[in-house]
Design a protein around this motif. Structure first.
Motif, PDB file in Angstrom:
ATOM      1  N   LYS A 110      49.819  45.314  42.761  1.00 13.89           N
ATOM      2  CA  LYS A 110      49.196  46.455  43.219  1.00 13.89           C
ATOM      3  C   LYS A 110      49.766  47.386  43.772  1.00 13.89           C
ATOM      4  O   LYS A 110      48.800  48.901  43.438  1.00 13.89           O
ATOM      5  CB  LYS A 110      48.696  45.980  44.744  1.00 13.89           C
ATOM      6  CG  LYS A 110      47.938  43.966  44.538  1.00 13.89           C
ATOM      7  CD  LYS A 110      47.871  43.817  45.519  1.00 13.89           C
ATOM      8  CE  LYS A 110      46.583  42.270  44.969  1.00 13.89           C
ATOM      9  NZ  LYS A 110      47.024  41.342  46.660  1.00 13.89           N
ATOM     10  N   GLU A 111      50.470  48.573  44.469  1.00 15.16           N
ATOM     11  CA  GLU A 111      51.825  49.768  44.192  1.00 15.16           C
ATOM     12  C   GLU A 111      51.119  50.744  43.202  1.00 15.16           C
ATOM     13  O   GLU A 111      50.569  51.621  43.063  1.00 15.16           O
ATOM     14  CB  GLU A 111      53.230  49.351  44.919  1.00 15.16           C
ATOM     15  CG  GLU A 111      52.878  49.429  46.072  1.00 15.16           C
ATOM     16  CD  GLU A 111      52.970  49.837  46.968  1.00 15.16           C
ATOM     17  OE1 GLU A 111      53.251  50.935  46.842  1.00 15.16           O
ATOM     18  OE2 GLU A 111      52.310  49.838  48.182  1.00 15.16           O
ATOM     19  N   PHE A 124      48.477  52.869  42.284  1.00 15.48           N
ATOM     20  CA  PHE A 124      48.548  55.011  42.349  1.00 15.48           C
ATOM     21  C   PHE A 124      48.155  55.459  40.395  1.00 15.48           C
ATOM     22  O   PHE A 124      46.899  56.358  40.498  1.00 15.48           O
ATOM     23  CB  PHE A 124      50.286  55.201  42.298  1.00 15.48           C
ATOM     24  CG  PHE A 124      50.122  56.130  41.652  1.00 15.48           C
ATOM     25  CD1 PHE A 124      50.134  57.411  42.536  1.00 15.48           C
ATOM     26  CD2 PHE A 124      50.913  56.289  40.285  1.00 15.48           C
ATOM     27  CE1 PHE A 124      50.181  58.425  41.601  1.00 15.48           C
ATOM     28  CE2 PHE A 124      50.733  57.937  39.049  1.00 15.48           C
ATOM     29  CZ  PHE A 124      50.881  59.242  40.813  1.00 15.48           C
ATOM     30  N   GLU A 125      47.937  54.687  39.598  1.00 19.51           N
ATOM     31  CA  GLU A 125      47.203  55.110  38.629  1.00 19.51           C
ATOM     32  C   GLU A 125      46.223  55.252  38.572  1.00 19.51           C
ATOM     33  O   GLU A 125      45.327  56.045  37.647  1.00 19.51           O
ATOM     34  CB  GLU A 125      47.794  53.871  37.367  1.00 19.51           C
ATOM     35  CG  GLU A 125      49.417  53.986  37.473  1.00 19.51           C
ATOM     36  CD  GLU A 125      49.794  55.816  37.005  1.00 19.51           C
ATOM     37  OE1 GLU A 125      49.060  56.023  35.706  1.00 19.51           O
ATOM     38  OE2 GLU A 125      51.015  55.594  36.481  1.00 19.51           O
ATOM     39  N   ILE A 126      45.372  54.071  39.582  1.00 18.07           N
ATOM     40  CA  ILE A 126      43.771  54.372  39.971  1.00 18.07           C
ATOM     41  C   ILE A 126      43.506  55.428  39.623  1.00 18.07           C
ATOM     42  O   ILE A 126      42.166  56.203  39.657  1.00 18.07           O
ATOM     43  CB  ILE A 126      43.468  53.064  40.464  1.00 18.07           C
ATOM     44  CG1 ILE A 126      42.958  51.588  39.518  1.00 18.07           C
ATOM     45  CG2 ILE A 126      41.788  53.814  40.215  1.00 18.07           C
ATOM     46  CD1 ILE A 126      42.493  50.694  39.913  1.00 18.07           C
ATOM     47  N   THR A 127      44.402  56.053  40.701  1.00 21.15           N
ATOM     48  CA  THR A 127      43.847  57.243  41.836  1.00 21.15           C
ATOM     49  C   THR A 127      44.268  58.338  40.648  1.00 21.15           C
ATOM     50  O   THR A 127      43.791  59.684  40.549  1.00 21.15           O
ATOM     51  CB  THR A 127      44.419  57.209  42.851  1.00 21.15           C
ATOM     52  OG1 THR A 127      44.616  56.341  43.820  1.00 21.15           O
ATOM     53  CG2 THR A 127      44.819  58.534  43.989  1.00 21.15           C
ATOM     54  N   TRP A 128      45.404  58.824  40.198  1.00 16.36           N
ATOM     55  CA  TRP A 128      45.630  59.601  39.300  1.00 16.36           C
ATOM     56  C   TRP A 128      44.909  59.453  38.434  1.00 16.36           C
ATOM     57  O   TRP A 128      44.413  60.775  38.171  1.00 16.36           O
ATOM     58  CB  TRP A 128      46.572  59.671  38.513  1.00 16.36           C
ATOM     59  CG  TRP A 128      47.086  60.380  37.733  1.00 16.36           C
ATOM     60  CD1 TRP A 128      48.343  61.997  37.968  1.00 16.36           C
ATOM     61  CD2 TRP A 128      47.275  60.047  36.163  1.00 16.36           C
ATOM     62  NE1 TRP A 128      48.649  61.828  37.384  1.00 16.36           N
ATOM     63  CE2 TRP A 128      48.128  61.404  36.537  1.00 16.36           C
ATOM     64  CE3 TRP A 128      46.319  59.277  35.008  1.00 16.36           C
ATOM     65  CZ2 TRP A 128      48.444  61.675  34.643  1.00 16.36           C
ATOM     66  CZ3 TRP A 128      46.973  59.616  34.539  1.00 16.36           C
ATOM     67  CH2 TRP A 128      47.380  61.085  33.415  1.00 16.36           C
ATOM     68  N   CYS A 129      44.149  58.642  37.780  1.00 14.48           N
ATOM     69  CA  CYS A 129      43.333  58.897  36.856  1.00 14.48           C
ATOM     70  C   CYS A 129      41.410  59.075  36.977  1.00 14.48           C
ATOM     71  O   CYS A 129      41.339  60.408  36.461  1.00 14.48           O
ATOM     72  CB  CYS A 129      42.677  57.361  35.976  1.00 14.48           C
ATOM     73  SG  CYS A 129      43.820  56.702  34.856  1.00 14.48           S
ATOM     74  N   ILE A 183      45.187  55.341  46.626  1.00 18.15           N
ATOM     75  CA  ILE A 183      44.112  54.907  47.389  1.00 18.15           C
ATOM     76  C   ILE A 183      43.543  53.113  46.640  1.00 18.15           C
ATOM     77  O   ILE A 183      44.136  52.869  45.566  1.00 18.15           O
ATOM     78  CB  ILE A 183      42.512  54.750  46.674  1.00 18.15           C
ATOM     79  CG1 ILE A 183      42.210  57.146  47.180  1.00 18.15           C
ATOM     80  CG2 ILE A 183      41.335  54.636  47.320  1.00 18.15           C
ATOM     81  CD1 ILE A 183      41.171  57.194  46.513  1.00 18.15           C
ATOM     82  N   PRO A 184      43.941  52.916  48.550  1.00 19.12           N
ATOM     83  CA  PRO A 184      44.432  50.960  47.873  1.00 19.12           C
ATOM     84  C   PRO A 184      43.270  49.942  48.210  1.00 19.12           C
ATOM     85  O   PRO A 184      42.104  49.543  48.645  1.00 19.12           O
ATOM     86  CB  PRO A 184      44.180  50.872  49.717  1.00 19.12           C
ATOM     87  CG  PRO A 184      44.416  51.539  50.806  1.00 19.12           C
ATOM     88  CD  PRO A 184      43.443  53.114  49.335  1.00 19.12           C
ATOM     89  N   PHE A 185      42.387  50.580  46.339  1.00 19.98           N
ATOM     90  CA  PHE A 185      41.877  49.395  45.328  1.00 19.98           C
ATOM     91  C   PHE A 185      41.916  48.676  45.765  1.00 19.98           C
ATOM     92  O   PHE A 185      40.821  47.283  46.000  1.00 19.98           O
ATOM     93  CB  PHE A 185      41.042  50.612  43.898  1.00 19.98           C
ATOM     94  CG  PHE A 185      41.014  51.721  44.182  1.00 19.98           C
ATOM     95  CD1 PHE A 185      39.979  51.601  44.587  1.00 19.98           C
ATOM     96  CD2 PHE A 185      41.976  52.914  43.955  1.00 19.98           C
ATOM     97  CE1 PHE A 185      39.130  53.051  44.125  1.00 19.98           C
ATOM     98  CE2 PHE A 185      41.508  53.682  43.795  1.00 19.98           C
ATOM     99  CZ  PHE A 185      39.667  54.079  44.048  1.00 19.98           C
ATOM    100  N   LEU A 186      43.167  47.947  44.965  1.00 24.26           N
ATOM    101  CA  LEU A 186      43.701  46.398  45.038  1.00 24.26           C
ATOM    102  C   LEU A 186      44.388  45.821  46.576  1.00 24.26           C
ATOM    103  O   LEU A 186      45.445  46.575  46.878  1.00 24.26           O
ATOM    104  CB  LEU A 186      44.461  46.153  44.117  1.00 24.26           C
ATOM    105  CG  LEU A 186      44.024  46.476  42.705  1.00 24.26           C
ATOM    106  CD1 LEU A 186      44.327  46.330  41.481  1.00 24.26           C
ATOM    107  CD2 LEU A 186      42.591  45.775  42.461  1.00 24.26           C
ATOM    108  N   LYS A 187      44.278  45.128  47.387  1.00 24.67           N
ATOM    109  CA  LYS A 187      44.216  45.341  48.753  1.00 24.67           C
ATOM    110  C   LYS A 187      45.630  43.336  48.444  1.00 24.67           C
ATOM    111  O   LYS A 187      45.098  42.810  48.065  1.00 24.67           O
ATOM    112  CB  LYS A 187      43.653  44.869  49.696  1.00 24.67           C
ATOM    113  CG  LYS A 187      43.216  46.288  49.594  1.00 24.67           C
ATOM    114  CD  LYS A 187      41.993  46.685  50.990  1.00 24.67           C
ATOM    115  CE  LYS A 187      41.740  47.755  51.505  1.00 24.67           C
ATOM    116  NZ  LYS A 187      40.756  48.318  52.537  1.00 24.67           N
TER     117      LYS A 187
END
Length: 165
Positions: free
Chosen positions: A82-83, A87-92, A161-165
């Motif tokens: 999840k971490e 991070f990768e989703i936020t980066w994209c 951004i915590p998309f996956l919690k």
């Protein structure tokens, strides 16, 4: 409780929830002690995000596939995955935002009839520097966290951004 303590039965459902509540932990943490501790797989999972260098969304896709394939087999894989994915989703998203601004600034320059000087954010050099910074940041954080995971520590991705919690 005696049968659970003696190893005669495994706690399930309501019994597991009550034991977890009594110990002040979640049922997932209580079950997690049975999972294999495999720091090398967590390191490989984290390192697989380097695939963003070939195509940005591969940095999300490959760790996601690796997480799903070993989801209930390795200790701490859920938290680490999840971490990484957050991070990768936020980066994209940040990378996409840079390209949208770049395309928009070029469109603005073409459509603008007056000689208004564009702001620093619309400067193509600044936008390309931002993209280079994002790539470098991603690479450094992946390498840093791979070494942390290899030594048995947790991954630290602060910018996410915590998309996956």
């Amino acid at each position: 409780m005696q049968r659970v303590e003696n190893g005669e039965t495994q706690p399930r459902g309501d019994t597991l929830q009550r034991i977890a509540k009594g110990l002040g932990v979640t049922s997932e943490e209580l079950i997690d002690w049975k999972l294999e501790k495999n720091n090398s797989y967590l390191t490989q999972l984290n390192s697989s995000a380097i695939s963003f260098l070939f195509f940005p969304f591969l940095g999300i896709l490959i760790p996601l596939v690796m997480w799903i394939s070993k989801k209930n087999e390795i200790h701490n894989i859920n938290k680490t995955s999840k971490e990484i994915l957050n991070f990768e989703i936020t980066w994209c998203l940040l990378l996409s935002f840079c390209f949208i601004i770049y395309i928009g600034s070029n469109f603005y320059r073409v459509k603008s009839a007056s000689e208004i000087s564009p702001s620093l954010l619309l400067n193509p050099a600044f936008l390309w520097l931002s993209v280079c910074f994002l790539y470098l940041l991603n690479l450094v954080l992946i390498l840093f966290n791979s070494s942390r995971l290899k030594s048995g520590k947790e991954a630290l991705y602060y910018i996410r951004i915590p998309f996956l919690k």
